[in-house]
Write a protein that holds these residues in place. Structure first.
Motif, short mmCIF file in Angstrom:
data_model
loop_
_atom_site.label_atom_id
_atom_site.label_comp_id
_atom_site.label_asym_id
_atom_site.label_seq_id
_atom_site.Cartn_x
_atom_site.Cartn_y
_atom_site.Cartn_z
N ASP A 15 0.85 -1.19 0.00
CA ASP A 15 0.00 0.00 0.00
C ASP A 15 0.89 1.24 0.00
N ASN A 16 1.45 1.53 -1.18
CA ASN A 16 2.35 2.69 -1.30
C ASN A 16 2.07 3.52 -2.55
N GLY A 17 0.89 3.34 -3.14
CA GLY A 17 0.53 4.07 -4.35
C GLY A 17 0.69 3.25 -5.61
N LEU A 18 1.22 2.04 -5.49
CA LEU A 18 1.50 1.21 -6.67
C LEU A 18 0.23 0.69 -7.34
N LEU A 19 -0.82 0.41 -6.57
CA LEU A 19 -1.97 -0.32 -7.09
C LEU A 19 -3.18 0.51 -7.52
N PRO A 20 -3.46 1.68 -6.92
CA PRO A 20 -4.74 2.34 -7.22
C PRO A 20 -5.01 2.67 -8.68
N ASP A 21 -4.01 3.08 -9.45
CA ASP A 21 -4.25 3.39 -10.86
C ASP A 21 -4.64 2.14 -11.64
N ALA A 22 -4.01 1.02 -11.31
CA ALA A 22 -4.38 -0.24 -11.97
C ALA A 22 -5.79 -0.65 -11.56
N ALA A 23 -6.12 -0.44 -10.28
CA ALA A 23 -7.48 -0.75 -9.84
C ALA A 23 -8.50 0.07 -10.61
N ALA A 24 -8.20 1.35 -10.82
CA ALA A 24 -9.11 2.21 -11.58
C ALA A 24 -9.25 1.70 -13.01
N ALA A 25 -8.15 1.24 -13.59
CA ALA A 25 -8.19 0.72 -14.96
C ALA A 25 -9.02 -0.55 -15.07
N LEU A 26 -9.19 -1.25 -13.95
CA LEU A 26 -9.98 -2.48 -13.92
C LEU A 26 -11.40 -2.25 -13.40
N GLY A 27 -11.78 -0.99 -13.25
CA GLY A 27 -13.15 -0.70 -12.87
C GLY A 27 -13.34 -0.12 -11.49
N PRO B 34 -11.04 -6.04 6.58
CA PRO B 34 -11.37 -5.07 5.52
C PRO B 34 -10.84 -3.69 5.86
N MET B 35 -10.58 -2.92 4.84
CA MET B 35 -10.16 -1.54 5.01
C MET B 35 -10.92 -0.67 4.03
N ASP B 36 -11.04 0.59 4.34
CA ASP B 36 -11.74 1.53 3.48
C ASP B 36 -10.87 1.84 2.27
N PRO B 37 -11.36 1.57 1.05
CA PRO B 37 -10.55 1.88 -0.14
C PRO B 37 -10.09 3.33 -0.18
N ALA B 38 -10.84 4.23 0.45
CA ALA B 38 -10.45 5.64 0.46
C ALA B 38 -9.18 5.88 1.26
N ASP B 39 -8.80 4.90 2.10
CA ASP B 39 -7.60 5.04 2.91
C ASP B 39 -6.35 4.53 2.21
N LEU B 40 -6.48 3.99 1.01
CA LEU B 40 -5.30 3.52 0.28
C LEU B 40 -4.38 4.69 -0.04
N ILE B 41 -3.07 4.45 0.05
CA ILE B 41 -2.10 5.47 -0.31
C ILE B 41 -2.16 5.70 -1.82
#
Length: 266
Positions: A95-107, A154-161
């Motif tokens: 959880d360091n910013g690596l994943l959120p853009d890919a998550a957005a690309a997948l919906g 579970p964690m709040d997706p809004a809390d992702l770095i």
């Protein structure tokens, strides 16, 4: 009919050590039927932004499955390990910013969990190799169909770095954008969406947004639209503005690196 489990791997581990093989081995022991796609292991060391860009631009074209990504300068610190569910697949990594853009690309993220359940991890977790001991075993178990909710709370997706938004400024004569990535061919990708080229003419200038003289370029569709050794500004396969040299390397001509600014103007 059985469904083939797919796992993709994106890391900065390089190819001269045994790090990638160790991750493959852990996956093979837990999920021997899984097929693994190596996206790249040549992300520049610790370059989270580059890893995030490669991952986000690649996952939409991979089979639905589990995408494990490790560019992790904070390994062993308080940074969390996470797994994310999206409409287009699962993502596993730091959880360091690596994943959120890919998550957005997948919906977009539907569910996020922190990877804390020791039953999902290696018996002994190294402080410096979470790819092998945390992310690979989690990815393998998810590929076998284990419930995401069993991996941890579970964690709040809004809390992702999330990484800071890149620089992008436009005006009546062009735009200034941050260099996002430089590919193997030396093409320079900018953090500028394709539509910013729409109002600009065929003859352009490209250079740093300071007093350094800009270089002439053409607005084109592909590399051959520029004369030999000439600069061409085009929309790349990720629908972002990029700069190339016909028969050369734009990164060498422009002398830029990821994070630098370039101005494209009329």
């Amino acid at each position: 009919m059985s469904v083939t489990p797919w796992i993709s791997l994106t890391t900065d581990y390089g190819l001269t050590d045994g790090f990638v093989a160790a991750c493959h081995g852990v996956i093979a022991r837990i999920a021997p039927a899984a097929r693994v796609i190596d996206v790249t292991h040549l992300v520049p060391p610790t370059d989270v932004r580059r890893g995030a860009a490669v991952l986000a631009q690649t996952v939409p074209y991979l089979p639905t499955g589990v995408h494990m990504a490790v560019v992790d300068p904070g390994v062993g610190t308080a940074r969390r390990g996470v797994a994310l569910a999206t409409p287009g697949g699962l993502l596993v990594g730091p959880d360091n910013g690596l994943l959120p853009d890919a998550a957005a690309a997948l919906g977009g993220v539907i569910t996020a969990v922190e990877l804390t359940d020791p039953r999902w991890l290696a018996d002994r977790v190294s402080d410096t190799f979470h790819g092998r001991d945390v992310f690979a075993p989690v990815a393998a178990r998810l590929a076998l169909g284990a419930p995401l909710g069993d991996a941890g709370p579970p964690m709040d997706p809004a809390d992702l770095i999330r990484l800071p938004s890149p620089t992008l400024m436009s005006d009546a004569h062009g735009f200034t954008a941050e260099v996002s990535t430089v590919d193997h061919f030396g093409n320079v990708q900018l953090t500028a969406p394709a539509h910013l080229l729409d109002p600009l003419p065929a003859a352009l200038r490209v250079g740093p947004p300071d007093s350094t003289p800009a270089r002439p370029a053409v607005r084109g569709r592909t590399f051959g639209d520029a004369p030999a050794n000439g600069l061409v500004v085009y929309v790349d396969s990720a629908d972002l503005v990029a700069v190339a040299v016909n028969g050369g390397r734009a990164v060498d001509v422009l002398r830029v690196a990821p994070g630098d600014l370039l101005r494209v103007s009329d």
